[in-house]
Scaffold this motif. Structure first.
Motif, PDB file in Angstrom:
ATOM      1  N   GLU A  18       0.826  -1.210   0.000  1.00 50.89           N
ATOM      2  CA  GLU A  18       0.000   0.000   0.000  1.00 50.89           C
ATOM      3  C   GLU A  18       0.856   1.254   0.000  1.00 50.89           C
ATOM      4  O   GLU A  18       0.586   2.218  -0.729  1.00 50.89           O
ATOM      5  CB  GLU A  18      -0.931  -0.007   1.206  1.00 50.89           C
ATOM      6  CG  GLU A  18      -1.949   1.111   1.207  1.00 50.89           C
ATOM      7  CD  GLU A  18      -3.011   0.900   2.282  1.00 50.89           C
ATOM      8  OE1 GLU A  18      -2.944   1.603   3.301  1.00 50.89           O
ATOM      9  OE2 GLU A  18      -3.879   0.032   2.086  1.00 50.89           O
ATOM     10  N   THR A  19       1.894   1.268   0.831  1.00 54.70           N
ATOM     11  CA  THR A  19       2.742   2.454   0.890  1.00 54.70           C
ATOM     12  C   THR A  19       3.528   2.634  -0.407  1.00 54.70           C
ATOM     13  O   THR A  19       3.766   3.775  -0.832  1.00 54.70           O
ATOM     14  CB  THR A  19       3.719   2.389   2.080  1.00 54.70           C
ATOM     15  OG1 THR A  19       4.440   1.151   2.030  1.00 54.70           O
ATOM     16  CG2 THR A  19       2.971   2.477   3.387  1.00 54.70           C
ATOM     17  N   LEU A  22       1.110   4.353  -2.754  1.00 54.40           N
ATOM     18  CA  LEU A  22       0.910   5.752  -2.403  1.00 54.40           C
ATOM     19  C   LEU A  22       2.162   6.578  -2.661  1.00 54.40           C
ATOM     20  O   LEU A  22       2.081   7.738  -3.084  1.00 54.40           O
ATOM     21  CB  LEU A  22       0.520   5.869  -0.925  1.00 54.40           C
ATOM     22  CG  LEU A  22      -0.928   5.556  -0.569  1.00 54.40           C
ATOM     23  CD1 LEU A  22      -1.132   5.650   0.945  1.00 54.40           C
ATOM     24  CD2 LEU A  22      -1.876   6.513  -1.283  1.00 54.40           C
ATOM     25  N   LYS A 106      -9.919   3.314   5.366  1.00 52.83           N
ATOM     26  CA  LYS A 106      -9.410   2.503   4.264  1.00 52.83           C
ATOM     27  C   LYS A 106     -10.474   1.519   3.788  1.00 52.83           C
ATOM     28  O   LYS A 106     -11.276   1.042   4.604  1.00 52.83           O
ATOM     29  CB  LYS A 106      -8.161   1.724   4.715  1.00 52.83           C
ATOM     30  CG  LYS A 106      -6.962   2.581   5.053  1.00 52.83           C
ATOM     31  CD  LYS A 106      -5.805   1.666   5.429  1.00 52.83           C
ATOM     32  CE  LYS A 106      -4.533   2.438   5.699  1.00 52.83           C
ATOM     33  NZ  LYS A 106      -3.394   1.559   5.997  1.00 52.83           N
ATOM     34  N   PRO A 110      -6.859   7.535  -3.558  1.00 50.40           N
ATOM     35  CA  PRO A 110      -5.652   8.348  -3.386  1.00 50.40           C
ATOM     36  C   PRO A 110      -5.859   9.823  -3.687  1.00 50.40           C
ATOM     37  O   PRO A 110      -5.253  10.683  -3.054  1.00 50.40           O
ATOM     38  CB  PRO A 110      -4.659   7.706  -4.364  1.00 50.40           C
ATOM     39  CG  PRO A 110      -5.094   6.281  -4.466  1.00 50.40           C
ATOM     40  CD  PRO A 110      -6.593   6.328  -4.374  1.00 50.40           C
TER      41      PRO A 110
END
Length: 263
Positions: A18-19, A22, A106, A110
């Motif tokens: 996920e990071t 992003l 969540k 984004p």
């Protein structure tokens, strides 16, 4: 580009997939992005890089998200956006009232995160121009909670110290007066872990906090057990209690009805 044109944002999350997504997305929109998974890395990056904004998951396996957020707000005055997969009204209220600048559930889009980040950063020069608020006590029954000292002090100067877990638990109750908080919500707040098998552990912690808050002179229990649901904090004198900001208040998931029994 320089740091002014590329703001630095710190993502704090256990989910590397996920990071990574992003990081790529935010980089395309002009941000420099760093990632941390634990409090030690967060503190090191805060000290060395001084990010303008932190986006942090509420539940981390190696850190207490709420406690870490409060530390950042206290020591570094950095804006923090909390995120959580648990779409629960009480979680949002507690997070916002304990200092988060925003809260997102969540999974989120984004572009919405981007818009919220930009909104916070637009306010940043204005926020930094304001003097830091002086610590102030909160009225809790017959006690004053001195947050900077993590102590309860009575009118006759009786002093009771709180452990870190007791303090976080009490702040969770103060952030959501007259709202039923489940054992799971309180466990996550107090311990920073998403555990479902330690109901007795949170019961013992609540019991310890009750003994410190209440005595024979207490007219009615400040913290009541709601059978099958969890616990509720009932301020004895609403006019003197800390009141959560109305802007962050939403209709709670669990309001008491006359049919619900108290222990």
């Amino acid at each position: 580009m320089n740091r002014i044109s590329r703001p630095l944002v710190l993502l704090v999350d256990d989910d590397l997939a996920e990071t990574d997504g992003l990081r790529s997305f935010l980089s395309d929109f002009g941000f420099t992005v760093q990632v941390a998974q634990d409090s030690e890395t967060v503190q090191r990056l805060i000290a060395s890089e001084r990010p303008q904004l932190v986006v942090m998951d509420l539940v981390l396996s190696r850190a207490n998200g709420l406690a870490l957020m409060q530390q950042l707000k206290r020591d570094a005055q950095i804006p923090v956006i909390l995120a959580s997969r648990r779409n629960d009204t009480a979680d949002r209220i507690v997070g916002l009232e304990l200092g988060a600048d925003d809260f997102m559930c969540k999974p989120f889009e984004p572009r919405e995160l981007l818009a919220r980040m930009r909104a916070i950063l637009r306010r940043l020069p204005e926020r930094e121009a304001l003097p830091a608020a002086a610590p102030r006590g909160l009225q809790v029954g017959r006690w004053e909670l001195r947050r900077d000292e993590r102590r309860l002090v009575s009118a006759d100067e009786e002093v009771v110290s709180l452990s870190a877990s007791e303090y976080r638990l009490l702040m969770a109750f103060l952030a959501a007066p007259r709202m039923v908080l489940s054992r799971q919500q309180l466990m996550t707040t107090a311990r920073g872990r998403d555990m479902r098998d330690l109901d007795r552990g949170i019961d013992l912690l609540v019991s310890r906090l009750r003994r410190k808050l209440e005595d024979d002179s207490t007219a009615a229990p400040l913290i009541r057990t709601v059978r099958g649901c969890g616990y509720i904090y009932e301020p004895p004198n609403p006019a003197r209690e800390w009141t959560p900001a109305m802007a962050h208040r939403a209709a709670p998931a669990h309001r008491l009805s006359g049919a619900q029994a108290y222990a």
